[in-house]
Scaffold this motif. Structure first.
Motif, PDB file in Angstrom:
ATOM      1  N   TYR A 176     -46.744  -1.953   1.933  1.00 47.81           N
ATOM      2  CA  TYR A 176     -45.375  -2.435   1.851  1.00 47.81           C
ATOM      3  C   TYR A 176     -45.352  -3.953   1.818  1.00 47.81           C
ATOM      4  CZ  TYR A 176     -40.590  -3.498   3.008  1.00 47.81           C
ATOM      5  OH  TYR A 176     -39.331  -4.019   2.981  1.00 47.81           O
ATOM      6  N   GLN A 177     -44.832  -4.505   0.748  1.00 46.95           N
ATOM      7  CA  GLN A 177     -44.614  -5.938   0.628  1.00 46.95           C
ATOM      8  C   GLN A 177     -43.132  -6.166   0.901  1.00 46.95           C
ATOM      9  OE1 GLN A 177     -47.105  -8.163   0.165  1.00 46.95           O
ATOM     10  NE2 GLN A 177     -48.429  -6.375   0.262  1.00 46.95           N
ATOM     11  N   CYS A 178     -42.835  -6.863   1.963  1.00 47.22           N
ATOM     12  CA  CYS A 178     -41.460  -6.970   2.423  1.00 47.22           C
ATOM     13  C   CYS A 178     -40.542  -7.605   1.388  1.00 47.22           C
ATOM     14  CB  CYS A 178     -41.401  -7.764   3.719  1.00 47.22           C
ATOM     15  SG  CYS A 178     -39.826  -7.534   4.557  1.00 47.22           S
ATOM     16  N   GLN A 179     -39.460  -6.898   1.113  1.00 51.27           N
ATOM     17  CA  GLN A 179     -38.361  -7.385   0.292  1.00 51.27           C
ATOM     18  C   GLN A 179     -37.090  -6.886   0.949  1.00 51.27           C
ATOM     19  OE1 GLN A 179     -39.071  -5.776  -3.641  1.00 51.27           O
ATOM     20  NE2 GLN A 179     -40.055  -7.662  -4.274  1.00 51.27           N
ATOM     21  N   ASP A 180     -36.121  -7.760   1.085  1.00 54.29           N
ATOM     22  CA  ASP A 180     -34.855  -7.342   1.670  1.00 54.29           C
ATOM     23  C   ASP A 180     -34.208  -6.286   0.788  1.00 54.29           C
ATOM     24  OD1 ASP A 180     -34.952  -8.977   3.899  1.00 54.29           O
ATOM     25  OD2 ASP A 180     -33.962 -10.644   2.892  1.00 54.29           O
ATOM     26  N   GLY A 181     -33.633  -5.292   1.422  1.00 55.58           N
ATOM     27  CA  GLY A 181     -32.921  -4.255   0.682  1.00 55.58           C
ATOM     28  C   GLY A 181     -33.456  -2.872   0.985  1.00 55.58           C
ATOM     29  N   PHE A 182     -33.002  -1.915   0.181  1.00 55.32           N
ATOM     30  CA  PHE A 182     -33.358  -0.518   0.404  1.00 55.32           C
ATOM     31  C   PHE A 182     -34.805  -0.239   0.006  1.00 55.32           C
ATOM     32  CE2 PHE A 182     -28.737  -0.367   0.136  1.00 55.32           C
ATOM     33  CZ  PHE A 182     -28.461   0.364   1.293  1.00 55.32           C
ATOM     34  N   ILE A 183     -35.447   0.633   0.783  1.00 53.26           N
ATOM     35  CA  ILE A 183     -36.832   1.031   0.546  1.00 53.26           C
ATOM     36  C   ILE A 183     -36.838   2.464   0.043  1.00 53.26           C
ATOM     37  CG2 ILE A 183     -39.041   1.509   1.666  1.00 53.26           C
ATOM     38  CD1 ILE A 183     -38.317  -0.607   3.713  1.00 53.26           C
ATOM     39  N   GLU A 184     -37.630   2.707  -0.992  1.00 54.41           N
ATOM     40  CA  GLU A 184     -37.793   4.081  -1.454  1.00 54.41           C
ATOM     41  C   GLU A 184     -38.656   4.833  -0.445  1.00 54.41           C
ATOM     42  OE1 GLU A 184     -38.816   4.839  -5.510  1.00 54.41           O
ATOM     43  OE2 GLU A 184     -37.915   2.950  -6.148  1.00 54.41           O
ATOM     44  N   PHE A 185     -38.319   6.095  -0.208  1.00 52.37           N
ATOM     45  CA  PHE A 185     -39.080   6.924   0.725  1.00 52.37           C
ATOM     46  C   PHE A 185     -39.041   8.361   0.243  1.00 52.37           C
ATOM     47  CE2 PHE A 185     -34.745   7.163   2.166  1.00 52.37           C
ATOM     48  CZ  PHE A 185     -34.589   8.459   2.618  1.00 52.37           C
ATOM     49  N   GLN A 186     -39.919   9.171   0.819  1.00 54.74           N
ATOM     50  CA  GLN A 186     -39.947  10.598   0.513  1.00 54.74           C
ATOM     51  C   GLN A 186     -39.511  11.377   1.754  1.00 54.74           C
ATOM     52  OE1 GLN A 186     -43.852  11.786  -0.725  1.00 54.74           O
ATOM     53  NE2 GLN A 186     -44.000  10.199  -2.269  1.00 54.74           N
ATOM     54  N   ASN A 187     -38.651  12.347   1.548  1.00 53.75           N
ATOM     55  CA  ASN A 187     -38.340  13.271   2.633  1.00 53.75           C
ATOM     56  C   ASN A 187     -39.567  14.145   2.854  1.00 53.75           C
ATOM     57  OD1 ASN A 187     -35.657  12.613   3.291  1.00 53.75           O
ATOM     58  ND2 ASN A 187     -34.930  13.696   1.485  1.00 53.75           N
ATOM     59  N   ILE A 188     -39.853  14.432   4.085  1.00 54.74           N
ATOM     60  CA  ILE A 188     -41.000  15.282   4.401  1.00 54.74           C
ATOM     61  C   ILE A 188     -40.462  16.652   4.794  1.00 54.74           C
ATOM     62  CG2 ILE A 188     -42.997  15.615   5.888  1.00 54.74           C
ATOM     63  CD1 ILE A 188     -43.015  12.581   6.327  1.00 54.74           C
ATOM     64  N   THR A 189     -40.809  17.650   4.033  1.00 53.07           N
ATOM     65  CA  THR A 189     -40.337  19.007   4.325  1.00 53.07           C
ATOM     66  C   THR A 189     -41.423  19.851   4.982  1.00 53.07           C
ATOM     67  OG1 THR A 189     -40.938  19.714   2.098  1.00 53.07           O
ATOM     68  CG2 THR A 189     -38.678  18.965   2.435  1.00 53.07           C
ATOM     69  N   THR A 190     -42.665  19.343   5.034  1.00 53.11           N
ATOM     70  CA  THR A 190     -43.755  20.123   5.616  1.00 53.11           C
ATOM     71  C   THR A 190     -43.786  20.043   7.134  1.00 53.11           C
ATOM     72  OG1 THR A 190     -45.254  18.255   5.306  1.00 53.11           O
ATOM     73  CG2 THR A 190     -45.206  19.933   3.572  1.00 53.11           C
ATOM     74  N   LEU A 191     -43.142  19.054   7.716  1.00 57.98           N
ATOM     75  CA  LEU A 191     -43.068  18.935   9.171  1.00 57.98           C
ATOM     76  C   LEU A 191     -41.767  19.576   9.639  1.00 57.98           C
ATOM     77  CD1 LEU A 191     -44.188  15.230   9.657  1.00 57.98           C
ATOM     78  CD2 LEU A 191     -45.607  17.275   9.786  1.00 57.98           C
ATOM     79  N   LYS A 192     -41.842  20.322  10.724  1.00 57.86           N
ATOM     80  CA  LYS A 192     -40.633  21.005  11.210  1.00 57.86           C
ATOM     81  C   LYS A 192     -40.307  20.647  12.653  1.00 57.86           C
ATOM     82  CE  LYS A 192     -40.040  23.366   7.432  1.00 57.86           C
ATOM     83  NZ  LYS A 192     -39.153  22.875   6.450  1.00 57.86           N
ATOM     84  N   PHE A 193     -41.238  20.891  13.544  1.00 60.73           N
ATOM     85  CA  PHE A 193     -40.964  20.763  14.973  1.00 60.73           C
ATOM     86  C   PHE A 193     -41.862  19.703  15.586  1.00 60.73           C
ATOM     87  CE2 PHE A 193     -40.102  25.166  13.773  1.00 60.73           C
ATOM     88  CZ  PHE A 193     -38.749  25.206  14.049  1.00 60.73           C
ATOM     89  N   ILE A 194     -41.272  18.818  16.340  1.00 58.98           N
ATOM     90  CA  ILE A 194     -42.028  17.778  17.021  1.00 58.98           C
ATOM     91  C   ILE A 194     -42.439  18.315  18.385  1.00 58.98           C
ATOM     92  CG2 ILE A 194     -41.984  15.420  17.883  1.00 58.98           C
ATOM     93  CD1 ILE A 194     -39.746  14.849  15.875  1.00 58.98           C
ATOM     94  N   GLU A 195     -43.733  18.308  18.658  1.00 57.59           N
ATOM     95  CA  GLU A 195     -44.277  18.775  19.939  1.00 57.59           C
ATOM     96  C   GLU A 195     -44.461  17.578  20.883  1.00 57.59           C
ATOM     97  OE1 GLU A 195     -44.865  22.027  20.332  1.00 57.59           O
ATOM     98  OE2 GLU A 195     -44.429  22.508  18.253  1.00 57.59           O
ATOM     99  N   ASN A 196     -44.641  17.871  22.155  1.00 57.27           N
ATOM    100  CA  ASN A 196     -44.983  16.859  23.167  1.00 57.27           C
ATOM    101  C   ASN A 196     -44.036  15.665  23.164  1.00 57.27           C
ATOM    102  OD1 ASN A 196     -47.302  18.383  23.822  1.00 57.27           O
ATOM    103  ND2 ASN A 196     -48.393  17.438  22.123  1.00 57.27           N
ATOM    104  N   LEU A 197     -42.772  15.931  22.968  1.00 53.71           N
ATOM    105  CA  LEU A 197     -41.788  14.851  22.932  1.00 53.71           C
ATOM    106  C   LEU A 197     -40.680  15.204  23.902  1.00 53.71           C
ATOM    107  CD1 LEU A 197     -40.997  12.237  21.430  1.00 53.71           C
ATOM    108  CD2 LEU A 197     -39.803  13.655  19.787  1.00 53.71           C
ATOM    109  N   THR A 198     -40.535  14.381  24.919  1.00 54.72           N
ATOM    110  CA  THR A 198     -39.457  14.635  25.872  1.00 54.72           C
ATOM    111  C   THR A 198     -38.175  14.062  25.300  1.00 54.72           C
ATOM    112  OG1 THR A 198     -39.996  12.612  27.035  1.00 54.72           O
ATOM    113  CG2 THR A 198     -40.960  14.643  27.885  1.00 54.72           C
TER     114      THR A 198
END
Length: 158
Positions: free
Chosen positions: A37-59
């Motif tokens: 990532y080379q910092c530029q002000d503004g919106f960043i493109e990203f990918q939604n992750i559909t393979t992760l569902k449940f977060i473990e070990n998180l209070t």
């Protein structure tokens, strides 16, 4: 010294000098972190992750819990069976879980960069559900690798 010999010496001296400059340049680059990532002000493109569902070990004492995951070890701490799913030399995973009062869902997500402050702003817009029920809504984004000292602010709203 003949003109031909002078030209050959100049040619090979120039090539040798270019070789030394290239060698010095590549040795410096090995010491620099390889952030994508080379910092530029503004919106960043990203990918939604559909393979992760449940977060473990998180209070989840508060209504919002968030993670900035930079390595396989960090990913393995919070998710099962994820080995090799992401290239952490090129990517960072942003993850979180929001405790909602209804069966709410994510409407829209955006990530915006503010370079002067070394901050990424991850905005999660929710839509209200109809059924009253405690639900934990997970959200995930795969972004280009960011420096470890970058700050990510998560904002969940309706």
């Amino acid at each position: 010294m003949t003109k031909k010999l002078k030209r050959v010496l100049i040619k090979y001296s120039s090539l040798f000098l270019l070789f030394l400059l290239n060698l010095a340049d590549s040795s410096c680059k090995q010491n620099e972190p390889a952030y994508v990532y080379q910092c530029q002000d503004g919106f960043i493109e990203f990918q939604n992750i559909t393979t992760l569902k449940f977060i473990e070990n998180l209070t989840l004492n508060d209504s919002l819990a968030t993670l900035v995951i930079q390595s396989e070890e960090q990913l393995d701490k919070y998710f099962l069976n994820t080995r090799g799913k992401f290239d952490f030399s090129k990517n960072t995973v942003l993850a979180g879980r929001y405790r909602a009062a209804n069966e709410d869902a994510i409407l829209k997500q955006t990530i915006k960069s503010f370079c002067e402050y070394n901050v990424l702003y991850y905005d999660i817009q929710m839509k209200s559900g109809m059924l009253p029920s405690q639900i934990k809504v997970p959200f995930f984004a795969l972004i280009p690798k960011i420096p470890d000292n970058a700050t990510v602010q998560f904002h969940v709203h309706y």
